[in-house]
Design a protein around this motif. Sequence first.
Motif, PDB file in Angstrom:
ATOM      1  N   THR A   1      -2.982  33.606  23.795  1.00  0.00           N
ATOM      2  CA  THR A   1      -3.529  32.446  24.490  1.00  0.00           C
ATOM      3  C   THR A   1      -4.104  32.907  25.824  1.00  0.00           C
ATOM      4  N   PHE A   2      -5.341  32.507  26.099  1.00  0.00           N
ATOM      5  CA  PHE A   2      -6.075  32.896  27.302  1.00  0.00           C
ATOM      6  C   PHE A   2      -5.718  31.977  28.457  1.00  0.00           C
ATOM      7  N   TYR A   3      -5.374  32.569  29.599  1.00  0.00           N
ATOM      8  CA  TYR A   3      -5.121  31.796  30.813  1.00  0.00           C
ATOM      9  C   TYR A   3      -5.941  32.378  31.951  1.00  0.00           C
TER      10      TYR A   3
ATOM     11  N   PRO B   1      -5.023  28.937  41.681  1.00  0.00           N
ATOM     12  CA  PRO B   1      -6.459  29.120  41.396  1.00  0.00           C
ATOM     13  C   PRO B   1      -6.684  30.211  40.352  1.00  0.00           C
ATOM     14  N   PRO B   2      -7.833  30.181  39.669  1.00  0.00           N
ATOM     15  CA  PRO B   2      -8.140  31.196  38.656  1.00  0.00           C
ATOM     16  C   PRO B   2      -8.240  32.585  39.283  1.00  0.00           C
ATOM     17  N   PHE B   3      -7.973  33.603  38.480  1.00  0.00           N
ATOM     18  CA  PHE B   3      -8.134  34.985  38.935  1.00  0.00           C
ATOM     19  C   PHE B   3      -9.581  35.240  39.348  1.00  0.00           C
TER      20      PHE B   3
ATOM     21  N   VAL C   1      -8.232  39.879  35.714  1.00  0.00           N
ATOM     22  CA  VAL C   1      -9.239  38.832  35.511  1.00  0.00           C
ATOM     23  C   VAL C   1      -8.694  37.640  34.730  1.00  0.00           C
ATOM     24  N   CYS C   2      -7.587  37.837  33.994  1.00  0.00           N
ATOM     25  CA  CYS C   2      -6.985  36.748  33.226  1.00  0.00           C
ATOM     26  C   CYS C   2      -5.635  37.200  32.689  1.00  0.00           C
TER      27      CYS C   2
ATOM     28  N   ASN D   1     -12.250  28.852  27.204  1.00  0.00           N
ATOM     29  CA  ASN D   1     -11.627  27.829  28.040  1.00  0.00           C
ATOM     30  C   ASN D   1     -10.163  28.173  28.290  1.00  0.00           C
ATOM     31  N   ASN D   2      -9.646  27.706  29.411  1.00  0.00           N
ATOM     32  CA  ASN D   2      -8.247  27.931  29.754  1.00  0.00           C
ATOM     33  C   ASN D   2      -7.333  27.369  28.661  1.00  0.00           C
ATOM     34  N   SER D   3      -6.260  28.093  28.362  1.00  0.00           N
ATOM     35  CA  SER D   3      -5.236  27.705  27.371  1.00  0.00           C
ATOM     36  C   SER D   3      -5.746  27.743  25.936  1.00  0.00           C
ATOM     37  N   GLU D   4      -6.885  28.386  25.692  1.00  0.00           N
ATOM     38  CA  GLU D   4      -7.458  28.462  24.358  1.00  0.00           C
ATOM     39  C   GLU D   4      -6.940  29.693  23.626  1.00  0.00           C
TER      40      GLU D   4
END
Length: 167
Positions: free
Chosen positions: A99-101, A109-111, A124-125, A150-153
């Motif tokens: 799962t991508f975060y 905040p995002p990386f 980076v993630c 997308n986040n959480s995908e």
Amino acid sequence: MELNVNEVRELVAALSQSDVAELTLKSSTFELTLRKQGVVTAATVPTVVVSSETVAPAPAKPVDVAAPVAEAAAPATPPVAPPGKHSDLLTISSPMVGTFYRSPAPDEPPFVNVGDRVSTGQTVCIIEAMKLMNELEAEVSGEIVEILVNNSEPVEFGQALMLVRPN
């Protein structure tokens, strides 16, 4: 019987190098089915399913067993440029199924964001796999041009996550 991520990678690699089209492992705590992409059997869809007593079973996207797993474990080489209009860009790809975060926690905040400059080795993630948080680092320095997930995908092994314009 338990399998760790490296053992699953070894199974995927062994399957991709053999004539076997499908492999299923079952125990009292999980069931794992690997199918080669492009193999069609009656009324089935290529999937990887991992379930246990502590984790609710959930189907995952298919694993591309044709992609060499050894590349994920080997020292990083510069990513390959995607074909077409973005030939000057390099791809940051997922080294595993998970799962991508975009950020270290939901309230942080995002990386990285589109337009950010990254350096080699910069996180980076995160890819979560089997309840382990794996930080993914940039293999090249440059500018993030596009975030493709997308986040959480859920993501697959080798799936393109981000496009980078190298310095």
